[in-house]
Each structure stands twice: as C-alpha cells, then as structure tokens.
Design a protein around this motif. Sequence first.
Motif, PDB file in Angstrom:
ATOM      1  N   VAL A   1      70.317 -11.511 -60.437  1.00 41.62           N
ATOM      2  CA  VAL A   1      70.477 -12.971 -60.550  1.00 41.62           C
ATOM      3  C   VAL A   1      71.610 -13.454 -59.657  1.00 41.62           C
ATOM      4  O   VAL A   1      71.470 -14.457 -58.928  1.00 41.62           O
ATOM      5  N   GLU A   2      72.745 -12.764 -59.699  1.00 36.40           N
ATOM      6  CA  GLU A   2      73.875 -13.166 -58.861  1.00 36.40           C
ATOM      7  C   GLU A   2      73.547 -13.015 -57.381  1.00 36.40           C
ATOM      8  O   GLU A   2      73.930 -13.863 -56.559  1.00 36.40           O
ATOM      9  N   GLY A   3      72.828 -11.952 -57.039  1.00 40.02           N
ATOM     10  CA  GLY A   3      72.414 -11.791 -55.642  1.00 40.02           C
ATOM     11  C   GLY A   3      71.487 -12.899 -55.190  1.00 40.02           C
ATOM     12  O   GLY A   3      71.607 -13.401 -54.061  1.00 40.02           O
ATOM     13  N   GLY A   4      70.557 -13.311 -56.070  1.00 38.19           N
ATOM     14  CA  GLY A   4      69.674 -14.427 -55.737  1.00 38.19           C
ATOM     15  C   GLY A   4      70.444 -15.727 -55.563  1.00 38.19           C
ATOM     16  O   GLY A   4      70.158 -16.515 -54.662  1.00 38.19           O
ATOM     17  N   ARG A   5      71.434 -15.957 -56.441  1.00 31.83           N
ATOM     18  CA  ARG A   5      72.253 -17.168 -56.312  1.00 31.83           C
ATOM     19  C   ARG A   5      73.008 -17.189 -54.992  1.00 31.83           C
ATOM     20  O   ARG A   5      73.045 -18.214 -54.301  1.00 31.83           O
ATOM     21  N   ARG A   6      73.600 -16.060 -54.633  1.00 27.94           N
ATOM     22  CA  ARG A   6      74.336 -16.002 -53.371  1.00 27.94           C
ATOM     23  C   ARG A   6      73.416 -16.212 -52.169  1.00 27.94           C
ATOM     24  O   ARG A   6      73.815 -16.838 -51.176  1.00 27.94           O
TER      25      ARG A   6
END
Length: 201
Positions: A164-169
Amino acid sequence: MRTAVGVWRRRHSPLCRPTDLVEAWVAFAAVLLIAVAAPAVGWICGSLTGESLHRSVRIQHEQRHPATAVVVRAAPSPAAAPDPEISSERATHTRVVANWMAYDGSRHSGTVFMSERSPRPGDRFRIWTDAQGRSVQRPLDGATASAHAALAGLGAGAATAGLVEGGRRLVVWRLTQRRYARLDEAWAEAGPDWGRTGAGS
C-alpha cells in the motif's frame, strides 16, 4: 498525513491544485488500508496457515509413533546431505546404527540420529517411526505450529502495508511528474517574453 490534512483544509483556496486533492485522497486511502486491510490480511493469512499446520500436527501424531532405540555402534557421517533439514539435524546430532521395535511389534535396524555427542553401545534413546516402522522426524508440535502461523500472519500484514505504501509513493511520484510537466509547459509559454520591456511582465 499532515500534508494531506493541510491540503484538505485549503481545498477551496485558489492555490490548491487538483493534483493536491488527489494526493490528499490517496494518502487518506493508504492510511485507511494500512489500518484496516493490512491487519485483516494478516489475520486471515495467520488463521489459514494455523489451520493447515495444526491439521498437519494431528496427521503427523496419528501416523508417527515413538519407539525406544538401542545404540549398536557409531556410524560414519556422510560426506554431504542434500536435504537441508538433514543437514541441520546432522549439525546438532550424532549418527548411530541402532535397533528398535516399531509400534506394530516388528524389529528394525538402521542409521538414525541421537542427541548425545558420545554415544556408547547399549545406550537407549527415543526415536519416531512411521506405520512401517521406519525412522522418521519428530512430529510437529502445536506450539511450533502456532508460532509459524503467527509469523506468517505478521509477514502478510507487513507485506500488505508495504505494498500500500509503495502504491501511494508511486502515485505521488506520478503526480509530481505531472506537476513538473505542466510547469515546464507554462514556463515555455511565458519564457520568451519574460522580463522584456512592454511584454506585460
């Protein structure tokens, strides 16, 4: 997250760009997914893994039986063990030739591992056998199965949060690239006349 909250408060400001609102919504969705989806995925994965492992524990305890083996003599260590489980066992145990009586009353002999470093002929130790009386590894216990299931759940939850954090970044990076592209376009339009007398600048 504080940046997203600040953008949301200034959403009616003429300086607030559409991409700023998109970034704020993406940050909010990421926080929500990390707070809700990641624990849910971890719990589901841990539960399924636990059920599978505890089922294996029951099956192994049904199919494997303890037996008392008697040391005949020490056995030479093999040059190499292709199975990693055998390699780890060999590092902490001693190979011996032993005799034992299986669960069905049949007598067997073979090379097995024992925990003592200096075995002597006649020493007794416990081994585990299958339905045919062959020596097998000790069955998995419930505590180990629960520990493995907990680790699997934690790993799944952490992996979900990381995705999820990778997608947000990635989304924020794409938004930043779009902002730079629009700034370059605006600068290219205003650049030739920038600072010239009478150019309206």
